[in-house]
Design an enzyme around this catalytic site. Structure first.
Site, PDB file in Angstrom:
ATOM      1  CE  LYS A 184      -2.952   3.253   1.450  1.00 48.12           C
ATOM      2  NZ  LYS A 184      -2.159   4.381   1.148  1.00 48.12           N
ATOM      3  CB  SER A 240       3.373   8.474  12.504  1.00 49.00           C
ATOM      4  OG  SER A 240       2.156   7.781  12.395  1.00 49.00           O
ATOM      5  CB  VAL A 243      -0.198   4.672  11.811  1.00 49.00           C
ATOM      6  CG1 VAL A 243      -0.492   3.631  10.477  1.00 49.00           C
ATOM      7  CG2 VAL A 243      -0.902   5.960  11.333  1.00 49.00           C
ATOM      8  N   GLY A 244       1.831   2.779  13.488  1.00 47.88           N
ATOM      9  CA  GLY A 244       2.251   1.541  13.881  1.00 47.88           C
ATOM     10  C   GLY A 244       1.605   0.695  14.965  1.00 47.88           C
ATOM     11  CD  GLU A 261      13.078   0.133  10.108  1.00 52.78           C
ATOM     12  OE1 GLU A 261      13.511   1.112  10.623  1.00 52.78           O
ATOM     13  OE2 GLU A 261      13.213  -1.213   9.964  1.00 52.78           O
ATOM     14  CB  CYS A 296      12.308   8.457  10.328  1.00 54.63           C
ATOM     15  SG  CYS A 296      13.401   7.326   9.170  1.00 54.63           S
ATOM     16  CD  GLU A 394       9.490  11.933  13.626  1.00 56.65           C
ATOM     17  OE1 GLU A 394       8.249  11.570  13.640  1.00 56.65           O
ATOM     18  OE2 GLU A 394       9.975  11.380  12.877  1.00 56.65           O
TER      19      GLU A 394
HETATM   20  P1  NAD Z   1       1.914   8.094   8.727  1.00 56.90           P
HETATM   21  O1  NAD Z   1       1.972   6.903   9.749  1.00 56.90           O
HETATM   22  O2  NAD Z   1       0.624   9.047   8.811  1.00 56.90           O
HETATM   23  O3  NAD Z   1       1.627   7.261   7.402  1.00 56.90           O
HETATM   24  C1  NAD Z   1       2.544   6.412   6.973  1.00 56.90           C
HETATM   25  C2  NAD Z   1       1.858   5.488   5.718  1.00 56.90           C
HETATM   26  O4  NAD Z   1       0.786   4.898   6.589  1.00 56.90           O
HETATM   27  C3  NAD Z   1       1.057   6.300   4.877  1.00 56.90           C
HETATM   28  O5  NAD Z   1       1.280   5.501   3.560  1.00 56.90           O
HETATM   29  C4  NAD Z   1      -0.267   6.280   5.308  1.00 56.90           C
HETATM   30  O6  NAD Z   1      -1.072   6.154   4.034  1.00 56.90           O
HETATM   31  C5  NAD Z   1      -0.370   4.841   6.058  1.00 56.90           C
HETATM   32  N1  NAD Z   1      -1.456   4.871   6.941  1.00 56.90           N
HETATM   33  C6  NAD Z   1      -1.893   5.793   7.701  1.00 56.90           C
HETATM   34  N2  NAD Z   1      -2.833   5.445   8.310  1.00 56.90           N
HETATM   35  C7  NAD Z   1      -3.024   3.951   8.316  1.00 56.90           C
HETATM   36  C8  NAD Z   1      -3.806   3.158   8.686  1.00 56.90           C
HETATM   37  N3  NAD Z   1      -4.857   3.361   9.640  1.00 56.90           N
HETATM   38  N4  NAD Z   1      -3.591   1.793   8.210  1.00 56.90           N
HETATM   39  C9  NAD Z   1      -2.986   1.655   7.327  1.00 56.90           C
HETATM   40  N5  NAD Z   1      -2.090   2.590   6.908  1.00 56.90           N
HETATM   41  C10 NAD Z   1      -2.103   3.598   7.173  1.00 56.90           C
HETATM   42  O7  NAD Z   1       3.257   8.762   8.808  1.00 56.90           O
HETATM   43  P2  NAD Z   1       3.494  10.065   7.860  1.00 56.90           P
HETATM   44  O8  NAD Z   1       3.434  11.272   8.175  1.00 56.90           O
HETATM   45  O9  NAD Z   1       3.072   9.729   6.357  1.00 56.90           O
HETATM   46  O10 NAD Z   1       5.048   9.730   7.654  1.00 56.90           O
HETATM   47  C11 NAD Z   1       5.880  10.168   8.680  1.00 56.90           C
HETATM   48  C12 NAD Z   1       6.264   9.233   9.705  1.00 56.90           C
HETATM   49  O11 NAD Z   1       7.011   8.504   9.034  1.00 56.90           O
HETATM   50  C13 NAD Z   1       7.306   9.878  10.561  1.00 56.90           C
HETATM   51  O12 NAD Z   1       6.899   9.731  12.094  1.00 56.90           O
HETATM   52  C14 NAD Z   1       8.649   9.356  10.407  1.00 56.90           C
HETATM   53  O13 NAD Z   1       9.747   9.276  11.537  1.00 56.90           O
HETATM   54  C15 NAD Z   1       8.207   7.892  10.039  1.00 56.90           C
HETATM   55  N6  NAD Z   1       9.235   7.348   9.182  1.00 56.90           N
HETATM   56  C16 NAD Z   1      10.018   6.367   9.673  1.00 56.90           C
HETATM   57  C17 NAD Z   1      10.857   5.779   9.140  1.00 56.90           C
HETATM   58  C18 NAD Z   1      11.712   4.851   9.666  1.00 56.90           C
HETATM   59  O14 NAD Z   1      12.444   4.173   9.068  1.00 56.90           O
HETATM   60  N7  NAD Z   1      11.617   4.585  11.100  1.00 56.90           N
HETATM   61  C19 NAD Z   1      11.211   6.076   7.712  1.00 56.90           C
HETATM   62  C20 NAD Z   1      10.423   7.181   7.226  1.00 56.90           C
HETATM   63  C21 NAD Z   1       9.522   7.743   7.935  1.00 56.90           C
END
Ligand code: NAD
Length: 491
Positions: A184, A240, A243-244, A261, A296, A394
């Site tokens: 996705k 994030s 969501v994780g 991650e 991140c 963050e």
């Molecule tokens: P986010 O968690 O909002 O979204 C990430 C992805 O998850 C997107 O594709 C989104 O469409 C999907 N998503 C959102 N809600 C969902 C749900 N209920 N079910 C399934 N999928 C869902 O994060 P963001 O704001 O888009 O990205 C930034 C975050 O990602 C920051 O916190 C950053 O630190 C983190 N990040 C971490 C790493 C790492 O390797 N640790 C790398 C890049 C980004």
């Protein structure tokens, strides 16, 4: 006025999802709009898949797994290597798509493509080296072996900040291990992943092995489908922490293998015995402001020891003032926009909070409406303190808070005083301190005397609420295999 960028191969601009080897519309025919964060103009409309479409993609991956798991490791290596070659041949077009939909400057986007393609190269080399063990048995006449077998169909969910690398870092090891995937992709940046999927087709990767689900508003229902379907054996998520946590809860009903991650809040510590202040400044600049602060592993809290604080702040601010902020395709632009208005709002709230609590703006601190609604001036705030949002959340934007500190003990406690632990950095020339601090920091990755740590050869991942599992490196494949113990008796 900026006109739409041109691709050398226009067939790489694809607005459909990729299921079972074909580009398809949503069954509902729904679409969502994708915007250029630099201009605010619409790039196009992409297929808005839903849970039902996702079930079809899972079914395709289940069917494809039957034969793909039996391919020889060398065959999988050849496919991944071909995919790597195609990414490098089409690097300009892929980078154009990244800049267009994500906003990062074109040179940075090219750098991301090299980094992203490297995961296919790396895991093409790992595929033939997925070894098991032979183990001495405790029962006479028995022999024990371990086999590493592909875990099965994998659900992958990735963010917009690295539209290419986050997905190749997952698909590379999954395919090396013999798994099939349903990915996705982020609603903000679907085009880069679609182009990479098209290159998988050209690389001869069989239908159903790689499936790409595109969506914006149906994201949560697709996430639910991937995390609760018993046919999906593994979920890997980058995004994030909130969501994780939700995806982990959802995955518990079928006890999937997971790797996460998640968000970071990296400390970047400059001790007064840093070998070279200019190098520390350069490291902090690269680490803080790459992708306009939207990585991140970005330095989120820059701690500088009192003796060198003023000199560091002055040199650091001079460099930041020299950035050229602008549209990612324009010549000489070093820093682009942030992704959308919600990102701007978060940056503004962190800056307001910091100034209210006594922080002093050394440069920036304002939006740049002449450039566009998603541009914020790279900002440096002196006198940052532990009660500010800058310290605990963050920022994910171009704001650097400089925190003064006195002692090693104090700064290690401050650095560890968060729930997350992804990356940490420090500059020092004292060998004893290098070991002490590297051992003490509660993070998954450490940069000593460098601000750049992302390398496909090094394991990438966090501790605490930054998640678990490792991507890249020789450990990356472990997330996509199960170890089977085989005991042969009567020998
Ligand atoms: P986010 O968690 O909002 O979204 C990430 C992805 O998850 C997107 O594709 C989104 O469409 C999907 N998503 C959102 N809600 C969902 C749900 N209920 N079910 C399934 N999928 C869902 O994060 P963001 O704001 O888009 O990205 C930034 C975050 O990602 C920051 O916190 C950053 O630190 C983190 N990040 C971490 C790493 C790492 O390797 N640790 C790398 C890049 C980004």
């Amino acid at each position: 006025m900026h006109s739409a960028p041109k691709l050398k191969d226009p067939s790489l601009l694809i607005s459909q999802a990729y299921v079972n080897g074909k580009f398809v519309n949503a069954a509902s025919s729904e679409t969502f709009d994708v915007y250029d964060p630099g201009t605010g103009k619409k790039i196009g409309s992409c297929a808005e898949l839903n849970a039902e479409d996702t079930n079809k993609a899972i079914a395709a991956a289940v069917d494809a797994f039957v034969s793909f798991r039996k391919t020889l490791p060398r065959e999988r290596a050849t496919m991944l290597r071909k995919w790597y070659d195609l990414m490098m041949e089409n690097a300009d077009d892929l980078a154009t798509l990244i800049t267009w939909e994500n906003g990062k400057p074109f040179n940075d986007a090219k750098g991301e493509i090299v980094y992203a393609a490297n995961f296919f190269q790396w895991f093409s080399e790992e595929a033939p080296r997925i070894y098991g063990d032979t183990i001495g048995a405790s029962i006479p006449g028995n022999r024990i072996m371990t086999w590493k077998q592909p875990v099965g169909v994998c659900g992958l969910i990735t963010p917009w900040n690295f539209p290419a690398a986050m997905i190749t870092r997952k698909i590379g090891p999954a395919l090396a291990a013999g798994c099939t995937v349903v990915a996705k992709t982020p609603g903000e940046t679907p085009y880069t992943a679609n182009a990479i999927a098209e290159l998988s087709r050209r690389a001869g990767i069989p239908p159903g092995v790689v499936n790409i689900v595109t969506a914006m508003k149906n994201t949560a229902e697709i996430g639910l489908a991937l995390t609760t379907d018993p046919r999906v054996k593994k979920v890997s998520f980058t995004g994030s922490t909130n969501v994780g946590k939700l995806l982990m809860k959802q995955s518990s009903s079928t006890l999937k293998k997971l790797s996460f991650e998640l968000g970071g809040n990296a400390p970047f510590i400059v001790f007064d015995d840093a070998p070279d202040l200019d190098a520390a400044v350069a490291g902090a600049i690269a680490c803080k402001f790459r992708s306009s602060g939207q990585t991140c592993v970005c330095a989120n809290r820059i701690y500088v020891q009192e003796g060198i604080y003023d000199a560091f702040a002055q040199k650091f601010t001079e460099k930041v003032k020299n950035f050229k902020v602008g549209y990612g395709f324009d010549d000489g632009v070093t820093h682009g926009p942030v992704i959308h208005d919600r990102a701007i709002a978060k940056v503004e709230s962190h800056v307001q909070d910091a100034t209210k609590k006594g922080g002093k703006i050394l440069c920036g601190g304002n939006k740049l409406p002449d450039l566009g609604s998603n541009f914020y001036a790279p900002t440096v705030i002196a006198g940052a303190t532990n009660d500010m949002k800058l310290a605990h959340e963050e920022t994910f934007g171009p704001v650097a808070g400089l925190f003064p500190f006195k002692t090693e003990k104090e700064v290690v406690a401050l650095a560890n005083g968060t729930e997350v632990g992804l990356a940490g950095y420090f500059f020092s020339r004292d060998v004893g301190r290098i070991y002490r601090v590297a051992e003490a920091l509660e993070v998954g990755m450490i940069g000593v005397n460098t601000g750049l740590i992302s390398d496909g050869a090094a394991p990438f991942g966090g501790v605490k609420e930054s998640g678990f599992g490792r991507e890249g490196s020789k450990y990356g494949v472990d997330e996509y295999v199960v170890i089977k113990s085989v005991t042969v008796g009567g020998i």
